[in-house]
Scaffold this motif. Structure first.
Motif, PDB file in Angstrom:
ATOM      1  N   VAL A   1       0.858  -1.187   0.000  1.00  0.00           N
ATOM      2  CA  VAL A   1       0.000   0.000   0.000  1.00  0.00           C
ATOM      3  C   VAL A   1       0.893   1.235   0.000  1.00  0.00           C
ATOM      4  N   ALA A   2       0.569   2.186  -0.875  1.00  0.00           N
ATOM      5  CA  ALA A   2       1.389   3.384  -1.013  1.00  0.00           C
ATOM      6  C   ALA A   2       0.538   4.642  -0.920  1.00  0.00           C
TER       7      ALA A   2
ATOM      8  N   VAL B   1      -2.865   2.292  -4.239  1.00  0.00           N
ATOM      9  CA  VAL B   1      -2.327   3.645  -4.186  1.00  0.00           C
ATOM     10  C   VAL B   1      -3.348   4.638  -3.659  1.00  0.00           C
ATOM     11  N   VAL B   2      -2.912   5.453  -2.699  1.00  0.00           N
ATOM     12  CA  VAL B   2      -3.700   6.584  -2.227  1.00  0.00           C
ATOM     13  C   VAL B   2      -3.167   7.829  -2.931  1.00  0.00           C
TER      14      VAL B   2
ATOM     15  N   ARG C   1      -5.855  12.650   8.944  1.00  0.00           N
ATOM     16  CA  ARG C   1      -7.029  12.144   8.223  1.00  0.00           C
ATOM     17  C   ARG C   1      -6.618  11.356   6.984  1.00  0.00           C
ATOM     18  N   LEU C   2      -5.593  11.823   6.275  1.00  0.00           N
ATOM     19  CA  LEU C   2      -5.097  11.118   5.099  1.00  0.00           C
ATOM     20  C   LEU C   2      -4.674   9.691   5.448  1.00  0.00           C
TER      21      LEU C   2
ATOM     22  N   LYS D   1      -8.254   2.778   6.733  1.00  0.00           N
ATOM     23  CA  LYS D   1      -9.649   2.349   6.627  1.00  0.00           C
ATOM     24  C   LYS D   1      -9.896   1.599   5.321  1.00  0.00           C
ATOM     25  N   THR D   2      -9.294   2.075   4.235  1.00  0.00           N
ATOM     26  CA  THR D   2      -9.550   1.488   2.920  1.00  0.00           C
ATOM     27  C   THR D   2      -8.665   0.281   2.633  1.00  0.00           C
ATOM     28  N   PHE D   3      -7.375   0.396   2.954  1.00  0.00           N
ATOM     29  CA  PHE D   3      -6.423  -0.629   2.533  1.00  0.00           C
ATOM     30  C   PHE D   3      -5.778  -1.395   3.690  1.00  0.00           C
ATOM     31  N   GLY D   4      -6.042  -0.979   4.923  1.00  0.00           N
ATOM     32  CA  GLY D   4      -5.608  -1.773   6.071  1.00  0.00           C
ATOM     33  C   GLY D   4      -4.196  -1.553   6.559  1.00  0.00           C
ATOM     34  N   GLY D   5      -3.459  -0.643   5.955  1.00  0.00           N
ATOM     35  CA  GLY D   5      -2.094  -0.406   6.409  1.00  0.00           C
ATOM     36  C   GLY D   5      -1.335   0.444   5.422  1.00  0.00           C
TER      37      GLY D   5
END
Length: 253
Positions: free
Chosen positions: A9-10, A34-35, A74-75, A81-85
């Motif tokens: 996760v990035a 990706v965030v 918050r970011l 919340k979305t990707f878990g880590g």
């Protein structure tokens, strides 16, 4: 591109356009979720997300000004919340103004340092909480202006020099926790912003042609070139690479 970042996760800050967008797309193509962080351009951030997901990747857009601690929190909360880590942080968000000494203002100085330097620190601090116990990769997007600034870039160059110092210092502080910290050093990059100004190669623009002439390879980098370098630094292939400042400039001098 091989999926060398599968199950990673990035977060890429300032990723709605330009270098940040190029990095986000390449990380997504390599298998990372990706965030895409953005400060104000939701439409552009959504386009980057759409391109990643259309190519079979996973991505979300999250608004946040990295110079404000509450918005950084918050970011990272939205990411968890979305990707878990989180496994990878790319500190790309930055602002750039030419500041001749005669036109220098305190507000411009503070805003550039707040986004470019404080933002890097706040995001890295937040990432550390996710990385602790398992490791991770922080990639700072610096600039040749840190050591070879053009006229009127003293303040911007100083922010990027500070980023390089943070890269070395944090790599030493966090190395024992298996957290790697590196900088990528671009010069002029062929982005949509450059294109919108008409500053393209193979034209009669003297500034662009002068920049090309100053590269050993005779060409300017594109955003995906920076993205490819980021994929390497984020991957296990770079497991022993930390504290480095890596030029991706075509040999700019």
């Amino acid at each position: 591109m091989s999926k060398k970042l599968a199950n990673k996760v990035a977060i890429v800050t300032g990723a709605s356009k330009g270098i940040g967008a190029g990095i986000a797309k390449q990380l997504g193509a390599a298998g990372a979720s990706v965030v895409v962080n953005y400060a104000s351009s939701k439409t552009d951030a959504d386009k980057v997300v759409h391109e990643i997901t259309n190519n079979g990747g996973a991505a979300i857009a999250v608004q946040g000004d990295v110079s404000k601690s509450k918005e950084v929190t918050r970011l990272f909360e939205e990411t968890e919340k979305t990707f878990g880590g989180l496994d990878i942080l790319v500190n790309n968000a930055g602002i750039y103004w030419t500041t001749p000494l005669g036109d220098f203002t305190e507000d411009a100085y503070r805003r550039m340092f707040d986004v470019n330097v404080l933002g890097t620190l706040l995001a890295s601090q937040a990432a550390f909480k996710f990385f602790e116990g398992k490791g991770g990769s922080i990639i700072n997007i610096s600039s040749v202006a840190a050591t070879r600034p053009e006229n009127t870039l003293s303040v911007y160059g100083a922010t990027k020099a500070a980023m390089n110092l943070l890269t070395w210092s944090l790599s030493q502080e966090l190395g024992s926790k298996n957290i790697r910290v590196n900088s990528l050093i671009p010069s002029m990059i062929l982005t949509e912003g450059i294109a919108s100004l008409g500053l393209l190669p193979n034209t009669d623009n003297p500034y662009v042609n002068a920049m090309i002439t100053r590269t050993a390879l005779g060409q300017l980098a594109m955003a995906e070139d920076i993205g490819n370098a980021a994929v390497f630094l984020a991957s296990d292939e770079a497991r022993l690479v930390t504290g480095q400042e890596i030029d991706v400039t075509g040999g700019f001098k």
